[in-house]
Write a protein that holds these residues in place. Structure first.
Motif, PDB file in Angstrom:
ATOM      1  N   ASP A  14      -0.832 -44.909 -47.033  1.00 15.17           N
ATOM      2  CA  ASP A  14      -1.794 -43.972 -47.592  1.00 15.17           C
ATOM      3  C   ASP A  14      -1.299 -42.544 -47.331  1.00 15.17           C
ATOM      4  O   ASP A  14      -1.247 -42.108 -46.178  1.00 15.17           O
ATOM      5  N   PRO A  15      -0.933 -41.787 -48.365  1.00 13.95           N
ATOM      6  CA  PRO A  15      -0.336 -40.465 -48.144  1.00 13.95           C
ATOM      7  C   PRO A  15      -1.305 -39.436 -47.570  1.00 13.95           C
ATOM      8  O   PRO A  15      -0.860 -38.415 -47.030  1.00 13.95           O
ATOM      9  N   PHE A  16      -2.602 -39.695 -47.648  1.00 16.12           N
ATOM     10  CA  PHE A  16      -3.560 -38.732 -47.119  1.00 16.12           C
ATOM     11  C   PHE A  16      -3.487 -38.656 -45.596  1.00 16.12           C
ATOM     12  O   PHE A  16      -3.663 -37.602 -44.993  1.00 16.12           O
ATOM     13  N   TYR A  17      -3.208 -39.795 -44.952  1.00 17.48           N
ATOM     14  CA  TYR A  17      -3.187 -39.856 -43.486  1.00 17.48           C
ATOM     15  C   TYR A  17      -1.778 -39.975 -42.897  1.00 17.48           C
ATOM     16  O   TYR A  17      -1.548 -39.570 -41.762  1.00 17.48           O
ATOM     17  N   THR A  18      -0.868 -40.569 -43.626  1.00 15.51           N
ATOM     18  CA  THR A  18       0.440 -40.933 -43.067  1.00 15.51           C
ATOM     19  C   THR A  18       1.320 -39.711 -42.850  1.00 15.51           C
ATOM     20  O   THR A  18       1.413 -38.837 -43.716  1.00 15.51           O
ATOM     21  N   ARG A  19       1.974 -39.680 -41.677  1.00 13.69           N
ATOM     22  CA  ARG A  19       2.894 -38.590 -41.341  1.00 13.69           C
ATOM     23  C   ARG A  19       4.108 -39.176 -40.615  1.00 13.69           C
ATOM     24  O   ARG A  19       3.976 -40.012 -39.724  1.00 13.69           O
ATOM     25  N   PHE A  20       5.291 -38.693 -40.984  1.00 11.82           N
ATOM     26  CA  PHE A  20       6.535 -39.028 -40.296  1.00 11.82           C
ATOM     27  C   PHE A  20       7.183 -37.734 -39.824  1.00 11.82           C
ATOM     28  O   PHE A  20       7.303 -36.777 -40.599  1.00 11.82           O
ATOM     29  N   GLY A  21       7.582 -37.709 -38.559  1.00  9.82           N
ATOM     30  CA  GLY A  21       8.165 -36.489 -38.025  1.00  9.82           C
ATOM     31  C   GLY A  21       9.262 -36.765 -37.024  1.00  9.82           C
ATOM     32  O   GLY A  21       9.574 -37.926 -36.708  1.00  9.82           O
ATOM     33  N   PHE A  22       9.870 -35.687 -36.519  1.00 11.50           N
ATOM     34  CA  PHE A  22      10.883 -35.811 -35.477  1.00 11.50           C
ATOM     35  C   PHE A  22      10.812 -34.605 -34.558  1.00 11.50           C
ATOM     36  O   PHE A  22      10.302 -33.534 -34.929  1.00 11.50           O
ATOM     37  N   GLU A  23      11.308 -34.798 -33.346  1.00 15.10           N
ATOM     38  CA  GLU A  23      11.309 -33.737 -32.343  1.00 15.10           C
ATOM     39  C   GLU A  23      12.659 -33.702 -31.640  1.00 15.10           C
ATOM     40  O   GLU A  23      13.281 -34.743 -31.418  1.00 15.10           O
TER      41      GLU A  23
END
Length: 205
Positions: free
Chosen positions: A40-49
């Motif tokens: 679901d693109p409204f909630y989904t997040r992919f990131g990096f640190e």
């Protein structure tokens, strides 16, 4: 003229056909067909640190992605994720964003996708939390890596609350050797996922 089979043989064949129709059809119906659903693109997040050598944290995001969670015939789940490196964003910094996409880091011109395919795992893993192992392909290199799922905060994870996961990989393992004097070796990937309603509703009791 073709000789006809004896009446007893014809009767036996007909009975056998009927028995197969009665027995085999229910068995086939009991085998679940594979199904899948995207994120679901409204909630989904992919990131990096990343961390600099001076302890500062650099955060980035992958706003463009593809993927799904598949329900296999045996009831286990399998996750597939593909992140577009050419869409990477590093905060509000145009310069850092260009550097992250560039040749000395993700090199999006040559390696446009980061891919992860998990090993099949029990459906209950998203509730209890734990290790999710799979093959990560990054910068042209494929290796087995392990992500850690956080225990769920609701009864229907992926539908009523986010599924959270993180995993740390070595830049050196994947040839991400840019700015070694400025950046530490570890890249921490973060995932916050919800599923579209079709699978989220059927995959949880």
């Amino acid at each position: 003229m073709r000789p006809q089979r004896p009446k007893a043989a014809r009767t036996s064949a007909a009975i056998g056909f009927l028995l197969c129709a009665l027995v085999c059809a229910p068995l086939a119906a009991q085998t679940p067909a594979p199904s899948s659903s995207g994120f679901d693109p409204f909630y989904t997040r992919f990131g990096f640190e990343l961390r600099t050598r001076w302890g500062q944290k650099v955060e980035g995001a992958f706003p463009s992605y593809e993927g799904e969670v598949a329900v296999l015939p045996d009831g286990r789940h399998q996750v597939r994720i593909a992140l577009a490196t050419g869409a990477v964003q590093v905060g509000d910094s145009t310069r850092y964003t260009e550097l992250a996409r560039g040749r000395r880091f993700f090199d999006s011109a040559r390696f446009p996708r980061i891919e992860f395919l998990s090993e099949p795992h029990p459906a209950d893993l998203v509730r209890a939390g734990g290790k999710l192992r799979g093959r990560l392909t990054l910068h042209g290199v494929s290796r087995m890596e392990t992500f850690v799922l956080a225990p769920s905060t609701c009864l229907r994870p992926g539908k009523d609350c986010d599924v959270l996961a993180h995993g740390s990989v070595s830049r050196d393992d994947y040839g991400l050797d840019g700015w070694q004097l400025a950046l530490s070796d570890r890249v921490r990937f973060t995932l916050r996922v919800r599923l579209k309603q079709d699978l989220a509703g059927s995959a949880t009791p």
